[in-house]
Design a protein around this motif. Structure first.
Motif, PDB file in Angstrom:
ATOM      1  N   GLY A  83      48.894  22.653  70.588  1.00 40.70           N
ATOM      2  CA  GLY A  83      48.897  22.272  69.176  1.00 40.70           C
ATOM      3  C   GLY A  83      49.379  23.417  68.296  1.00 40.70           C
ATOM      4  O   GLY A  83      49.166  24.587  68.609  1.00 40.70           O
ATOM      5  N   HIS A  84      50.050  23.070  67.236  1.00 41.95           N
ATOM      6  CA  HIS A  84      50.620  24.105  66.366  1.00 41.95           C
ATOM      7  C   HIS A  84      50.925  23.569  64.970  1.00 41.95           C
ATOM      8  O   HIS A  84      51.107  22.372  64.783  1.00 41.95           O
ATOM      9  N   PHE A  85      51.001  24.502  64.026  1.00 43.92           N
ATOM     10  CA  PHE A  85      51.666  24.257  62.753  1.00 43.92           C
ATOM     11  C   PHE A  85      53.102  24.727  62.961  1.00 43.92           C
ATOM     12  O   PHE A  85      53.378  25.507  63.874  1.00 43.92           O
ATOM     13  N   HIS A  86      54.007  24.332  62.111  1.00 43.53           N
ATOM     14  CA  HIS A  86      55.332  24.938  62.146  1.00 43.53           C
ATOM     15  C   HIS A  86      55.283  26.221  61.317  1.00 43.53           C
ATOM     16  O   HIS A  86      54.692  26.239  60.234  1.00 43.53           O
ATOM     17  N   ALA A  87      55.891  27.274  61.873  1.00 41.11           N
ATOM     18  CA  ALA A  87      55.931  28.552  61.165  1.00 41.11           C
ATOM     19  C   ALA A  87      56.622  28.328  59.823  1.00 41.11           C
ATOM     20  O   ALA A  87      56.190  28.848  58.792  1.00 41.11           O
ATOM     21  N   ALA A  92      59.381  18.929  59.193  1.00 40.21           N
ATOM     22  CA  ALA A  92      58.663  17.798  59.791  1.00 40.21           C
ATOM     23  C   ALA A  92      59.093  17.612  61.251  1.00 40.21           C
ATOM     24  O   ALA A  92      59.917  18.381  61.777  1.00 40.21           O
ATOM     25  N   GLU A  93      58.544  16.618  61.900  1.00 42.00           N
ATOM     26  CA  GLU A  93      58.863  16.338  63.306  1.00 42.00           C
ATOM     27  C   GLU A  93      58.550  14.877  63.601  1.00 42.00           C
ATOM     28  O   GLU A  93      57.676  14.287  62.955  1.00 42.00           O
ATOM     29  N   PHE A  94      59.258  14.323  64.574  1.00 46.06           N
ATOM     30  CA  PHE A  94      58.898  13.004  65.093  1.00 46.06           C
ATOM     31  C   PHE A  94      58.321  13.153  66.493  1.00 46.06           C
ATOM     32  O   PHE A  94      58.842  13.933  67.295  1.00 46.06           O
ATOM     33  N   TYR A  95      57.270  12.379  66.791  1.00 42.78           N
ATOM     34  CA  TYR A  95      56.778  12.190  68.157  1.00 42.78           C
ATOM     35  C   TYR A  95      56.880  10.695  68.432  1.00 42.78           C
ATOM     36  O   TYR A  95      56.716   9.889  67.509  1.00 42.78           O
ATOM     37  N   TRP A  96      57.099  10.320  69.688  1.00 40.79           N
ATOM     38  CA  TRP A  96      57.031   8.902  70.035  1.00 40.79           C
ATOM     39  C   TRP A  96      56.507   8.743  71.462  1.00 40.79           C
ATOM     40  O   TRP A  96      56.775   9.565  72.336  1.00 40.79           O
ATOM     41  N   ALA A 131      49.338  20.397  61.226  1.00 40.95           N
ATOM     42  CA  ALA A 131      49.238  20.835  62.618  1.00 40.95           C
ATOM     43  C   ALA A 131      49.201  19.589  63.492  1.00 40.95           C
ATOM     44  O   ALA A 131      48.714  18.538  63.057  1.00 40.95           O
ATOM     45  N   HIS A 132      49.759  19.684  64.695  1.00 41.29           N
ATOM     46  CA  HIS A 132      49.824  18.509  65.564  1.00 41.29           C
ATOM     47  C   HIS A 132      49.577  18.879  67.016  1.00 41.29           C
ATOM     48  O   HIS A 132      49.996  19.923  67.490  1.00 41.29           O
ATOM     49  N   ARG A 133      48.880  17.975  67.661  1.00 39.07           N
ATOM     50  CA  ARG A 133      48.613  18.107  69.093  1.00 39.07           C
ATOM     51  C   ARG A 133      48.434  16.705  69.640  1.00 39.07           C
ATOM     52  O   ARG A 133      48.169  15.764  68.895  1.00 39.07           O
TER      53      ARG A 133
HETATM   54 ZN    ZN Z   1      55.910  20.798  66.197  1.00 34.49          ZN
END
Ligand code: ZN
Ligand code: M6P
Length: 178
Positions: A83-87, A92-96, A131-133
């Motif tokens: 898991g992380h924040f972007h520096a 943004a980001e996409f997950y699928w 943050a995403h994980r």
């Molecule tokens: Zn990311």
């Protein structure tokens, strides 16, 4: 022909980079991480195949990755990504979801947290500053795709220091953020 192919849950091509994280590498993210034995520590928790066509830091370039996260529990906590924040917080980001079932855990800088169910076909928009994980809540591997900016960077430090404000645990047989 393109240089790279994305077939099912596999990313194939000359310029694909593979990385692996063992349970030992990510033990600090689990509440009961210190109970991971030496033998368990060498087990692979997940691997990431990525296509990084731009130099890290290039503004506006894109990266593409497929993560394969194995099923399992550390205590009552599901296997999950570091898991992380972007520096670069503005990116943004996409997950699928591709295969298996999981939960995308999203947390803002104030610590407000939420989970989104991930399953084959689910699409998750991760705004900047979140943050995403991902946790695997099934008993088969969970594969998911990701697309992020080449100047996003990974801020793991904030998570190492503060963690996420809730943990995804198996409570009475079902996932729950506690
Ligand atoms: Zn990311
Ligand atoms: C996705 C992307 C990558 C990330 C990977 C594993 O593929 O978000 O940037 O590295 O998941 O997640 P983490 O870096 O948090 O371990």
């Amino acid at each position: 022909m393109p240089e790279n192919l994305f077939i099912g849950k596999s990313l194939i091509g000359k310029k694909i980079e593979q990385s692996t994280r063992t349970l030992g590498d990510i033990r600090f993210i689990f509440e009961k991480g210190d109970q991971i034995t030496l033998q368990q520590a060498s087990r692979i928790a997940y691997n990431v195949s990525s296509y990084l066509p731009e130099k890290e830091g290039t503004p506006g370039g894109l990266y593409f990755g497929i993560t394969n996260l194995y099923p399992g529990l550390v205590g009552d906590e599901y296997f999950m990504t570091k898991g992380h924040f972007h520096a670069n917080r503005d990116t943004a980001e996409f997950y699928w979801g591709i295969e298996g079932e999981g939960v995308v855990i999203l947390m803002d800088e104030q610590g407000n947290i939420k989970g989104e169910k991930m399953f084959p076909g689910s699409l998750h928009y991760i705004p900047g500053r979140m943050a995403h994980r991902v946790a695997n809540v099934s008993d088969v591997s969970l594969s998911f795709g990701a697309c992020w900016y080449s100047n996003a960077g990974h801020d793991y430090k904030t998570i190492e220091q503060k963690g996420f404000t809730a943990r995804l645990k198996k409570v009475n047989g079902a996932p729950q953020l506690v």
